[in-house]
Motif scaffolding. Sequence first.
Motif, PDB file in Angstrom:
ATOM      1  N   SER A  35       0.825  -1.208   0.000  1.00 52.52           N
ATOM      2  CA  SER A  35       0.000   0.000   0.000  1.00 52.52           C
ATOM      3  C   SER A  35       0.860   1.260   0.000  1.00 52.52           C
ATOM      4  CB  SER A  35      -0.947   0.001   1.198  1.00 52.52           C
ATOM      5  OG  SER A  35      -0.216  -0.078   2.400  1.00 52.52           O
ATOM      6  N   SER A  36       1.965   1.264   0.723  1.00 50.76           N
ATOM      7  CA  SER A  36       2.827   2.448   0.731  1.00 50.76           C
ATOM      8  C   SER A  36       3.565   2.596  -0.590  1.00 50.76           C
ATOM      9  CB  SER A  36       3.814   2.401   1.892  1.00 50.76           C
ATOM     10  OG  SER A  36       4.689   1.291   1.769  1.00 50.76           O
ATOM     11  N   VAL A  37       3.985   1.497  -1.179  1.00 47.49           N
ATOM     12  CA  VAL A  37       4.683   1.551  -2.466  1.00 47.49           C
ATOM     13  C   VAL A  37       3.747   2.062  -3.559  1.00 47.49           C
ATOM     14  CG1 VAL A  37       5.784   0.143  -4.260  1.00 47.49           C
ATOM     15  CG2 VAL A  37       6.385  -0.208  -1.867  1.00 47.49           C
ATOM     16  N   HIS A 103      -8.379   3.997  -6.866  1.00 50.98           N
ATOM     17  CA  HIS A 103      -8.798   5.070  -5.965  1.00 50.98           C
ATOM     18  C   HIS A 103     -10.280   5.390  -6.127  1.00 50.98           C
ATOM     19  CE1 HIS A 103      -5.228   6.668  -3.850  1.00 50.98           C
ATOM     20  NE2 HIS A 103      -4.578   6.030  -4.804  1.00 50.98           N
ATOM     21  N   LEU A 104     -10.791   5.300  -7.342  1.00 46.98           N
ATOM     22  CA  LEU A 104     -12.225   5.510  -7.540  1.00 46.98           C
ATOM     23  C   LEU A 104     -13.038   4.451  -6.803  1.00 46.98           C
ATOM     24  CD1 LEU A 104     -12.480   6.526 -11.295  1.00 46.98           C
ATOM     25  CD2 LEU A 104     -12.978   7.935  -9.297  1.00 46.98           C
ATOM     26  N   LEU A 105     -12.558   3.214  -6.807  1.00 48.51           N
ATOM     27  CA  LEU A 105     -13.239   2.159  -6.045  1.00 48.51           C
ATOM     28  C   LEU A 105     -13.207   2.480  -4.554  1.00 48.51           C
ATOM     29  CD1 LEU A 105     -11.986  -1.036  -7.907  1.00 48.51           C
ATOM     30  CD2 LEU A 105     -14.290  -0.068  -7.929  1.00 48.51           C
ATOM     31  N   TRP A 106     -12.076   2.992  -4.087  1.00 48.22           N
ATOM     32  CA  TRP A 106     -11.992   3.381  -2.681  1.00 48.22           C
ATOM     33  C   TRP A 106     -12.956   4.521  -2.376  1.00 48.22           C
ATOM     34  CZ3 TRP A 106      -5.962   3.642  -1.948  1.00 48.22           C
ATOM     35  CH2 TRP A 106      -5.457   2.345  -1.905  1.00 48.22           C
ATOM     36  N   ASP A 107     -13.086   5.466  -3.308  1.00 46.05           N
ATOM     37  CA  ASP A 107     -14.029   6.568  -3.103  1.00 46.05           C
ATOM     38  C   ASP A 107     -15.462   6.071  -3.011  1.00 46.05           C
ATOM     39  OD1 ASP A 107     -11.967   8.367  -3.138  1.00 46.05           O
ATOM     40  OD2 ASP A 107     -12.265   8.971  -5.227  1.00 46.05           O
ATOM     41  N   ALA A 108     -15.725   4.940  -3.654  1.00 49.68           N
ATOM     42  CA  ALA A 108     -17.057   4.336  -3.587  1.00 49.68           C
ATOM     43  C   ALA A 108     -17.212   3.463  -2.343  1.00 49.68           C
ATOM     44  CB  ALA A 108     -17.323   3.513  -4.839  1.00 49.68           C
ATOM     45  N   GLY A 111     -13.057  -2.044  -1.280  1.00 52.88           N
ATOM     46  CA  GLY A 111     -11.660  -2.448  -1.342  1.00 52.88           C
ATOM     47  C   GLY A 111     -10.791  -1.987  -0.202  1.00 52.88           C
ATOM     48  N   PHE A 112     -11.357  -1.646   0.941  1.00 58.38           N
ATOM     49  CA  PHE A 112     -10.563  -1.193   2.070  1.00 58.38           C
ATOM     50  C   PHE A 112     -10.034  -2.337   2.941  1.00 58.38           C
ATOM     51  CE2 PHE A 112     -12.811   2.938   1.521  1.00 58.38           C
ATOM     52  CZ  PHE A 112     -11.682   3.694   1.303  1.00 58.38           C
ATOM     53  N   GLU A 113     -10.583  -3.510   2.783  1.00 53.78           N
ATOM     54  CA  GLU A 113     -10.067  -4.641   3.560  1.00 53.78           C
ATOM     55  C   GLU A 113      -8.650  -4.957   3.076  1.00 53.78           C
ATOM     56  OE1 GLU A 113     -11.646  -5.980   6.154  1.00 53.78           O
ATOM     57  OE2 GLU A 113     -13.249  -4.525   5.817  1.00 53.78           O
ATOM     58  N   HIS A 118      -4.366  -5.556  -1.089  1.00 53.08           N
ATOM     59  CA  HIS A 118      -3.215  -6.248  -1.666  1.00 53.08           C
ATOM     60  C   HIS A 118      -3.549  -6.807  -3.049  1.00 53.08           C
ATOM     61  CE1 HIS A 118      -1.437  -6.852   2.591  1.00 53.08           C
ATOM     62  NE2 HIS A 118      -1.022  -5.725   2.058  1.00 53.08           N
ATOM     63  N   ARG A 119      -4.731  -7.370  -3.190  1.00 53.02           N
ATOM     64  CA  ARG A 119      -5.130  -7.947  -4.479  1.00 53.02           C
ATOM     65  C   ARG A 119      -5.225  -6.867  -5.551  1.00 53.02           C
ATOM     66  NH1 ARG A 119     -10.075  -8.114  -5.650  1.00 53.02           N
ATOM     67  NH2 ARG A 119     -10.824  -8.466  -3.546  1.00 53.02           N
ATOM     68  N   THR A 120      -5.902  -5.758  -5.237  1.00 51.13           N
ATOM     69  CA  THR A 120      -6.046  -4.709  -6.239  1.00 51.13           C
ATOM     70  C   THR A 120      -4.702  -4.028  -6.535  1.00 51.13           C
ATOM     71  OG1 THR A 120      -6.705  -3.096  -4.541  1.00 51.13           O
ATOM     72  CG2 THR A 120      -8.471  -4.259  -5.709  1.00 51.13           C
ATOM     73  N   GLY A 121      -3.823  -3.969  -5.546  1.00 50.85           N
ATOM     74  CA  GLY A 121      -2.481  -3.432  -5.780  1.00 50.85           C
ATOM     75  C   GLY A 121      -1.712  -4.290  -6.775  1.00 50.85           C
ATOM     76  N   ARG A 122      -1.813  -5.609  -6.618  1.00 47.16           N
ATOM     77  CA  ARG A 122      -1.167  -6.513  -7.587  1.00 47.16           C
ATOM     78  C   ARG A 122      -1.817  -6.377  -8.958  1.00 47.16           C
ATOM     79  NH1 ARG A 122      -1.267  -9.793  -2.959  1.00 47.16           N
ATOM     80  NH2 ARG A 122      -3.141 -10.840  -3.692  1.00 47.16           N
ATOM     81  N   TYR A 123      -3.133  -6.220  -9.007  1.00 44.89           N
ATOM     82  CA  TYR A 123      -3.833  -6.024 -10.281  1.00 44.89           C
ATOM     83  C   TYR A 123      -3.321  -4.775 -10.997  1.00 44.89           C
ATOM     84  CZ  TYR A 123      -7.450  -9.493  -9.062  1.00 44.89           C
ATOM     85  OH  TYR A 123      -8.131 -10.644  -8.745  1.00 44.89           O
ATOM     86  N   VAL A 124      -3.062  -3.732 -10.235  1.00 49.93           N
ATOM     87  CA  VAL A 124      -2.574  -2.483 -10.833  1.00 49.93           C
ATOM     88  C   VAL A 124      -1.237  -2.728 -11.530  1.00 49.93           C
ATOM     89  CG1 VAL A 124      -1.623  -0.200 -10.273  1.00 49.93           C
ATOM     90  CG2 VAL A 124      -3.821  -0.905  -9.330  1.00 49.93           C
ATOM     91  N   PHE A 125      -0.331  -3.445 -10.884  1.00 44.99           N
ATOM     92  CA  PHE A 125       0.979  -3.718 -11.491  1.00 44.99           C
ATOM     93  C   PHE A 125       0.854  -4.608 -12.721  1.00 44.99           C
ATOM     94  CE2 PHE A 125       2.522  -2.583  -7.181  1.00 44.99           C
ATOM     95  CZ  PHE A 125       3.360  -1.537  -7.555  1.00 44.99           C
ATOM     96  N   VAL A 126       0.004  -5.619 -12.648  1.00 43.98           N
ATOM     97  CA  VAL A 126      -0.185  -6.513 -13.793  1.00 43.98           C
ATOM     98  C   VAL A 126      -0.834  -5.761 -14.953  1.00 43.98           C
ATOM     99  CG1 VAL A 126      -1.433  -8.559 -14.607  1.00 43.98           C
ATOM    100  CG2 VAL A 126      -0.254  -8.621 -12.400  1.00 43.98           C
ATOM    101  N   ALA A 127      -1.870  -4.989 -14.663  1.00 43.33           N
ATOM    102  CA  ALA A 127      -2.556  -4.237 -15.719  1.00 43.33           C
ATOM    103  C   ALA A 127      -1.619  -3.212 -16.346  1.00 43.33           C
ATOM    104  CB  ALA A 127      -3.797  -3.548 -15.152  1.00 43.33           C
ATOM    105  N   THR A 128      -0.773  -2.588 -15.542  1.00 44.11           N
ATOM    106  CA  THR A 128       0.194  -1.631 -16.072  1.00 44.11           C
ATOM    107  C   THR A 128       1.139  -2.312 -17.052  1.00 44.11           C
ATOM    108  OG1 THR A 128       0.114  -0.294 -14.063  1.00 44.11           O
ATOM    109  CG2 THR A 128       2.067  -0.047 -15.457  1.00 44.11           C
TER     110      THR A 128
END
Length: 143
Positions: A35-37, A103-108, A111-113, A118-128
Amino acid sequence: MSDVREALMVGRNSEGKLVRRPLSPHLQVYKPQLSSVTSILHRGTGVVLGIGTLLLAAWLVCAATSDGAFSVIQSLFATWLGILILFGFTVALFYHFCNGIRHLLWDAGRGFELPDMHRTGRYVFVATAVLTVAFWIIAFLVW
């Protein structure tokens, strides 16, 4: 030096009495977590996108100015360093985009658990990675 450090550690409580306060630990104390990275990278890619937008504006100005100016900037972007800069710009663009969706999902309120974060963070790297590679493959096929 110790006087300055001591001054930074002294504060006042709600009654106005002087109290010693610990310095807040920072990056040298905490182990980097996903999360910090992702947060640091999101801010960094925002800066990179700002600089890249200036390069895009320079490219557009050269294109509007003359054929000579356009050929100069095109030849700069065609070097290995120019291609590396363009590649880095696309990585930053796709990372910032994907993490922005997160972040939009968080605004809704989703995904705060911790497992979801961690899962969505990994998704971000894979999608990138997937979006960047797909973009460059298509760019070279069209080029």
